[in-house]
Design a protein around this motif. Structure first.
Motif, PDB file in Angstrom:
ATOM      1  N   PRO A 177      19.996  21.541  23.589  1.00  0.00           N
ATOM      2  CA  PRO A 177      20.424  22.797  22.952  1.00  0.00           C
ATOM      3  C   PRO A 177      19.335  23.339  22.030  1.00  0.00           C
ATOM      4  O   PRO A 177      18.668  22.575  21.321  1.00  0.00           O
ATOM      5  CB  PRO A 177      21.672  22.388  22.164  1.00  0.00           C
ATOM      6  N   GLY A 178      19.180  24.637  22.010  1.00  0.00           N
ATOM      7  CA  GLY A 178      18.138  25.259  21.205  1.00  0.00           C
ATOM      8  C   GLY A 178      18.294  25.063  19.714  1.00  0.00           C
ATOM      9  O   GLY A 178      17.320  25.181  18.960  1.00  0.00           O
ATOM     10  N   ASN A 179      19.514  24.763  19.262  1.00  0.00           N
ATOM     11  CA  ASN A 179      19.727  24.585  17.824  1.00  0.00           C
ATOM     12  C   ASN A 179      19.518  23.141  17.378  1.00  0.00           C
ATOM     13  O   ASN A 179      19.709  22.812  16.208  1.00  0.00           O
ATOM     14  CB  ASN A 179      21.148  25.032  17.445  1.00  0.00           C
ATOM     15  N   GLU A 180      19.116  22.262  18.279  1.00  0.00           N
ATOM     16  CA  GLU A 180      18.871  20.859  17.934  1.00  0.00           C
ATOM     17  C   GLU A 180      17.369  20.606  17.791  1.00  0.00           C
ATOM     18  O   GLU A 180      16.557  21.188  18.515  1.00  0.00           O
ATOM     19  CB  GLU A 180      19.436  19.931  19.013  1.00  0.00           C
ATOM     20  N   LYS A 181      17.017  19.701  16.864  1.00  0.00           N
ATOM     21  CA  LYS A 181      15.617  19.338  16.679  1.00  0.00           C
ATOM     22  C   LYS A 181      15.176  18.236  17.638  1.00  0.00           C
ATOM     23  O   LYS A 181      13.992  18.098  17.945  1.00  0.00           O
ATOM     24  CB  LYS A 181      15.381  18.895  15.233  1.00  0.00           C
ATOM     25  N   ARG A 185      17.516  32.698  29.074  1.00  0.00           N
ATOM     26  CA  ARG A 185      17.838  31.829  30.215  1.00  0.00           C
ATOM     27  C   ARG A 185      17.352  30.411  29.927  1.00  0.00           C
ATOM     28  O   ARG A 185      16.549  30.188  29.015  1.00  0.00           O
ATOM     29  CB  ARG A 185      17.175  32.356  31.489  1.00  0.00           C
ATOM     30  N   GLU A 186      17.837  29.467  30.707  1.00  0.00           N
ATOM     31  CA  GLU A 186      17.397  28.090  30.557  1.00  0.00           C
ATOM     32  C   GLU A 186      15.968  27.907  31.065  1.00  0.00           C
ATOM     33  O   GLU A 186      15.489  28.672  31.908  1.00  0.00           O
ATOM     34  CB  GLU A 186      18.319  27.141  31.331  1.00  0.00           C
ATOM     35  N   PRO A 197      18.773  27.674  25.277  1.00  0.00           N
ATOM     36  CA  PRO A 197      18.670  28.414  24.017  1.00  0.00           C
ATOM     37  C   PRO A 197      19.986  28.420  23.236  1.00  0.00           C
ATOM     38  O   PRO A 197      21.062  28.288  23.818  1.00  0.00           O
ATOM     39  CB  PRO A 197      18.274  29.825  24.465  1.00  0.00           C
ATOM     40  N   THR A 198      19.867  28.585  21.933  1.00  0.00           N
ATOM     41  CA  THR A 198      21.010  28.448  21.039  1.00  0.00           C
ATOM     42  C   THR A 198      22.212  29.284  21.467  1.00  0.00           C
ATOM     43  O   THR A 198      23.342  28.775  21.561  1.00  0.00           O
ATOM     44  CB  THR A 198      20.602  28.842  19.608  1.00  0.00           C
TER      45      THR A 198
END
Length: 255
Positions: free
Chosen positions: A38-42, A109-110, A144-145
């Motif tokens: 996921p885009g919001n994860e580091k 998009r992914e 992306p988030t």
């Protein structure tokens, strides 16, 4: 034993090992068949297990891009640690870390990557033994988030249900209007039926299309496709066709 006999014996030993190698079981195993980042994860952590009850192994991990090119230091992600020792019958973790370059990936998009994990066996103390390092390769999707949040909301109606089929002659093209990758691993004329001749697993890119192997006539008026979800499960999609177009029949949704 003379030199000629020694050489022949050594060759036979190597041939014997090479013959059974394709049937060998990997000692190092992953806890999943795909990675969703996921885009919001580091970072995302994967569990690595050594299934050998007696011997320690090294586990070497790295990432490749969509073309299969190994990522360098300027890439969006890094694997940490790149190499580690895993004790017999034990487990550890490997981390995929997002780097600053991840923010430059498309956000509509992914993006596709491949995570590789190679096992390195301990050096054998026996002569004439051919050691083979087995390797696991799985897909990693950077989501992306906003798309990650949207996918989480669509648990009841998966995004894979948005794909359609368009018939041309005796073949179908799979169209994917969603911003996610869709992986198809089966195609038949009915649920639980035999896979049609000519079908090969395929991955349909976001906002893209791909030709479906197999005869459209063999798939009939209600084609059934099997896809792989985020957890490695394999739900089915039953289609209803009208003319040359087919859409998912929501009344026959797979649970």
């Amino acid at each position: 034993m003379n030199m000629k006999q020694t050489v022949i014996t050594g060759l036979l030993a190597i041939m014997a090992v090479a013959t059974v190698a394709p049937q060998a079981q990997a000692a190092i195993a992953l806890d999943r068949t795909r990675v969703i980042f996921p885009g919001n994860e580091k970072s995302v952590s994967l569990t690595v297990r050594n299934q050998n009850p007696e011997l320690p192994y090294l586990a070497q991990g790295w990432l490749e891009n969509e073309e299969g090119v190994k990522l360098d230091n300027q890439s969006p992600f890094a694997v940490l640690p790149p190499v580690q020792r895993v004790e017999p019958d034990s487990q550890t973790q490997v981390k995929i870390q997002a780097l600053p370059g991840a923010s430059q990936l498309p956000q509509d998009r992914e993006s596709l990557f491949y995570f590789n994990l190679r096992e390195i066996p301990p050096q054998s103390d026996k002569p004439n033994v051919l050691q083979i390092a087995l390797q696991t390769r799985i897909k990693m999707f950077y989501r992306p988030t906003e798309l990650a949040a949207e996918a989480a909301k669509q648990q009841a109606i998966p995004f894979q249900e948005k794909i359609t089929l368009e018939r041309t002659g005796d073949s179908y093209t799979v169209k994917n209007p969603s911003p996610y990758y869709v992986t198809l691993v089966g195609a038949s004329a009915k649920k639980g039926g035999d896979v049609v001749d000519g079908f090969e697993p395929l991955m349909v890119p976001p906002l893209g299309s791909a030709k479906l192997g197999g005869s459209a006539a063999a798939l009939g008026a209600t084609p059934v496709l099997v896809y792989v979800n985020d957890y490695g499960g394999q739900p089915v999609l039953t289609f209803r066709c009208s003319g040359t177009s087919c859409n998912v029949d929501e009344t026959k949704r797979s649970q």
